[in-house]
Design an enzyme around this catalytic site. Structure first.
Site, PDB file in Angstrom:
ATOM      1  CG  HIS A 114       2.483  -5.322  13.419  1.00 22.83           C
ATOM      2  ND1 HIS A 114       3.367  -5.276  12.383  1.00 22.83           N
ATOM      3  CD2 HIS A 114       3.232  -5.132  14.543  1.00 22.83           C
ATOM      4  CE1 HIS A 114       4.599  -5.067  12.836  1.00 22.83           C
ATOM      5  NE2 HIS A 114       4.546  -4.979  14.141  1.00 22.83           N
ATOM      6  CB  SER A 118      10.673 -10.780   8.167  1.00 20.67           C
ATOM      7  OG  SER A 118      10.975  -9.651   8.981  1.00 20.67           O
ATOM      8  CG  PHE A 141      -0.372   0.195   2.531  1.00 19.00           C
ATOM      9  CD1 PHE A 141      -0.234   1.463   3.066  1.00 19.00           C
ATOM     10  CD2 PHE A 141       0.077  -0.890   3.272  1.00 19.00           C
ATOM     11  CE1 PHE A 141       0.323   1.647   4.315  1.00 19.00           C
ATOM     12  CE2 PHE A 141       0.644  -0.713   4.519  1.00 19.00           C
ATOM     13  CZ  PHE A 141       0.766   0.562   5.039  1.00 19.00           C
ATOM     14  CB  CYS A 200     -18.133   1.096  23.343  1.00 24.10           C
ATOM     15  SG  CYS A 200     -18.860   0.294  21.902  1.00 24.10           S
ATOM     16  CB  CYS A 235     -16.893   0.518  18.633  1.00 24.83           C
ATOM     17  SG  CYS A 235     -17.082   2.199  19.281  1.00 24.83           S
TER      18      CYS A 235
HETATM   19 ZN    ZN Z   1     -19.180   1.896  20.315  1.00 21.69          ZN
END
Ligand code: ZN
Length: 239
Positions: free
Chosen positions: A116, A184, A31, A127, A124
């Site tokens: 990672h 790696s 990326f 929360c 979320c």
């Molecule tokens: Zn939440």
């Protein structure tokens, strides 16, 4: 190769360590490579940052939906599958990986330590409620419980590595009697720490990487300029 096959068969606790080179063989583009349309405007390293998650939510989300859509276009290759097969036969104990694409788990490996984090899981940020990956891809990026922002379960710059994964990786490295690095460059900590721990605990160290690495001098066997998948297929044909 025959010698590697013998090492693998006689070892009692083989730990595999994988880096970016393992994933690029699935075709997954890096990326960070230049000229990738949308991201010319932004530095991916700045977006892969916990500050961007908080202060630049639109671009953060756009970037990660793009990355997720890229990852879902690709799948594990034969090398990932062979590692899973070797684990089921008791020839591999665990995999420690720097990769976040989840390909080892997708291929069927059970003991995968993701240093990672992983793109397989979303939650979320506020929360911590788990969120659906497909819904995220569809554009459902805010938490229905608290309005917080949904994010991938990967480690962002500015966040610490998951303690549990880190400790597990340390434990596996010290218990290993054979430690195989696949793709790696081992140029950053903690990537380069685990092979050294394994070596100090008397493991045999094998490094298979396209380029030379800083730890080649400590390795018992080093293979450069080879496709990892092909090396694993060749070893498999000898066991
Ligand atoms: Zn939440």
């Amino acid at each position: 190769m025959k010698e590697l096959a013998n090492m693998l068969q006689s070892a009692k606790h083989t730990v595999i360590y994988t880096g970016a080179g393992m994933s690029t063989e699935s075709g997954l583009p890096d990326f960070r490579s230049e000229g990738r349309g949308l991201w010319k405007r932004f530095n991916p390293d700045e977006l892969a940052n916990v500050n961007a998650l908080i202060h630049n939510q639109d671009e953060f989300t756009e970037f990660y939906r793009h990355r997720l859509s890229e990852i879902t276009k690709y799948e594990p290759h034969k090398g990932h599958e062979l590692l899973a097969e070797w684990e089921s036969k008791g020839m591999v104990k665990s995999i420690i990986t720097q990769n976040v694409d989840g390909f080892h788990s997708d291929a069927g490996s059970q003991e995968v330590i993701e240093l990672h984090g992983t793109f397989r899981l979303f939650h979320c940020h506020h929360c911590l409620e788990p969120k659906d990956r497909d819904a995220y891809l569809q554009g459902d990026v805010f938490c229905s419980d608290c309005d917080g922002i949904t994010r991938p379960g990967i480690v962002l710059f500015g966040e610490s590595l998951p303690q549990e994964a880190f400790m597990q990786a340390e434990k596996e490295s010290t218990h290993a009697d054979l430690f195989i690095v696949l793709g790696s460059s081992l140029s950053v900590t903690p990537a380069n720490m685990f092979p050294i721990q394994a070596k100090e605990s008397n493991a045999k160290l094998v490094i298979i990487n396209r380029e030379p690495t800083q730890l080649d001098q400590y390795a018992d066997r080093v293979i450069h300029n080879r496709n990892i998948k092909e090396v694993l297929i060749e070893i498999n044909s000898l066991i």
